[in-house]
Scaffold this active site. Structure first.
Site, PDB file in Angstrom:
ATOM      1  N   ALA A  72       0.816  -1.209   0.000  1.00 50.11           N
ATOM      2  CA  ALA A  72       0.000   0.000   0.000  1.00 50.11           C
ATOM      3  C   ALA A  72       0.852   1.263   0.000  1.00 50.11           C
ATOM      4  O   ALA A  72       0.442   2.292  -0.538  1.00 50.11           O
ATOM      5  CB  ALA A  72      -0.946  -0.003   1.196  1.00 50.11           C
ATOM      6  N   ASN A 142      -5.469   3.505  11.242  1.00 50.92           N
ATOM      7  CA  ASN A 142      -4.798   2.272  11.627  1.00 50.92           C
ATOM      8  C   ASN A 142      -4.453   2.209  13.113  1.00 50.92           C
ATOM      9  O   ASN A 142      -4.306   1.121  13.671  1.00 50.92           O
ATOM     10  CB  ASN A 142      -3.518   2.085  10.797  1.00 50.92           C
ATOM     11  CG  ASN A 142      -2.605   3.292  10.866  1.00 50.92           C
ATOM     12  OD1 ASN A 142      -2.997   4.395  10.467  1.00 50.92           O
ATOM     13  ND2 ASN A 142      -1.386   3.112  11.351  1.00 50.92           N
ATOM     14  N   HIS A 188      -2.407  -7.966   3.029  1.00 48.14           N
ATOM     15  CA  HIS A 188      -2.165  -8.614   4.317  1.00 48.14           C
ATOM     16  C   HIS A 188      -2.979  -8.022   5.464  1.00 48.14           C
ATOM     17  O   HIS A 188      -2.973  -8.546   6.577  1.00 48.14           O
ATOM     18  CB  HIS A 188      -0.671  -8.626   4.658  1.00 48.14           C
ATOM     19  CG  HIS A 188      -0.113  -7.335   5.168  1.00 48.14           C
ATOM     20  ND1 HIS A 188       0.086  -7.099   6.496  1.00 48.14           N
ATOM     21  CD2 HIS A 188       0.306  -6.226   4.517  1.00 48.14           C
ATOM     22  CE1 HIS A 188       0.617  -5.891   6.659  1.00 48.14           C
ATOM     23  NE2 HIS A 188       0.754  -5.341   5.469  1.00 48.14           N
ATOM     24  N   CYS A 305       3.930   0.283  12.252  1.00 47.74           N
ATOM     25  CA  CYS A 305       4.898   0.922  11.352  1.00 47.74           C
ATOM     26  C   CYS A 305       5.833   1.873  12.093  1.00 47.74           C
ATOM     27  O   CYS A 305       6.873   2.264  11.570  1.00 47.74           O
ATOM     28  CB  CYS A 305       4.174   1.678  10.239  1.00 47.74           C
ATOM     29  SG  CYS A 305       3.235   0.605   9.137  1.00 47.74           S
TER      30      CYS A 305
END
Length: 359
Positions: A72, A142, A188, A305
């Site tokens: 992404a 997220n 994923h 991340c």
């Protein structure tokens, strides 16, 4: 071990694994061909890629094309950098966007952040720069799971004469993906394999390639993996078929999680939120110590991340938390393969460790 980190990645669906295995080798070792080769084996591999493309496209709005990417982040960069010649230079993005959007916007210059409220939602009436040429608003955050009013933001971007980019990584496969000019997704995060994502581009919008030499995907260079594409396609098909079942299961998990963690403070809205994401904090909590003491439970201290960076979450700061408050937050993520028993056992371990810190 109990896995409760669904925002970082999701377990591979058995259906996706089976679809991939066929194209890793296949009967008599004939399924390894390059899908861009013109011979029979290549055409067979290419056909598998196109079936996968159709399955992924079924999760996205009509009137566009799916371009497979490596992830992404690459999809976001292709959208933001590839659209630059076709738009005004200014970029506006919400203050809680993923680093793929945020850092790319800052690298391209003339970028401005759209604030969010304490609930983690960006007001569609917030001011935009006069020169804005691209507006980026994610569907589901997220880190804290808040759902943004994407349809209203798309209309706002259109009125300003700007393109609209939606990061739908955390939404795709779970809910309707809103219309946009460009949409970035990842396999994923929806029980597909790692190493493949996609950019959806509406019909009539031309982007400039960012990697030259091949252009196998028209805008994107590089030999596609039929195995990864097939796994993505199978995951998309399963997500579509069992979306209502998955959503009901997540809602049951959410309700139980709220009971189990009733002594914690929720970060962000409880309503405008994907209920598979429970981001909570507790005063005085040492999260690093908590994670060390709960090694059998896989949860997060923030966005995966950024984990290990030592930096305070920009998302938690954007909703008004101090650095000290942000450092007491954890993220518990669950979904299709999580059981109530697993959630209850994990909550007992986390709560016991947290209580131990207060003793």
């Amino acid at each position: 071990m109990i896995y409760l980190d669904y925002q970082a990645t999701t377990p591979l669906a058995p259906e996706a694994r089976e679809a991939m295995l066929r194209w890793l080798d296949g009967p008599e070792g004939t399924a390894f061909a390059n899908p861009h080769s013109p011979h029979r084996m290549g055409r067979q591999a290419a056909a598998a890629v196109e079936v996968a493309r159709e399955r992924v496209a079924a999760l996205l709005p009509p009137g566009g094309r799916v371009i497979f990417t490596g992830n992404a982040c690459e999809a976001v960069n292709l959208a933001m950098r590839g659209s630059a010649p076709q738009r005004k230079a200014g970029i506006a993005f919400t203050a809680i966007e993923h680093a793929a959007v945020r850092d790319t916007a800052l690298a391209l210059g003339q970028a401005s952040a759209i604030p969010v409220g304490p609930d983690g939602v960006a007001d569609p009436d917030a001011p935009l720069p006069a020169d804005v040429g691209l507006v980026a608003v994610m569907a589901v955050n997220n880190e804290i799971g808040t759902i943004q009013p994407v349809d209203q933001w798309r209309e706002r971007a259109q009125r300003a004469g700007a393109l609209f980019l939606c990061d739908a990584v955390q939404a795709c496969g779970k809910m309707d993906v809103p219309a946009a000019d460009m949409i970035a997704i990842s396999a994923h995060k929806m029980h597909g394999p790692k190493g493949i994502g996609a950019l959806w581009v509406r019909d009539g919008l031309d982007l400039d390639p960012q990697v030259t030499g091949g252009l196998q995907e028209g805008l994107r260079s590089g030999t596609l993996s039929p195995a990864l594409c097939a796994g993505f396609g199978a995951a998309a098909q399963v997500a579509l078929e069992r979306r209502a079942e998955d959503a009901a299961h997540v809602e049951a998990l959410w309700n139980r999680a709220c009971e189990l963690f009733s002594g914690w403070t929720l970060n962000g809205s409880a309503d405008a939120r994907w209920h598979g994401n429970l981001n909570i904090r507790r005063e005085g909590l040492d999260v690093a110590r908590l994670m060390s003491e709960c090694r059998e439970v896989m949860f997060s201290a923030g966005s995966a991340c950024a984990s290990g960076s030592g930096k305070t979450s920009h998302v938690l700061r954007a909703i008004g938390l101090s650095d000290a408050e942000a450092k007491t937050a954890i993220r518990v993520g669950f979904g299709r393969y999580t059981t109530i028993d697993q959630l209850e056992r994990a909550a007992a371990l986390i709560d016991a460790a947290a209580e131990g810190q207060r003793a």
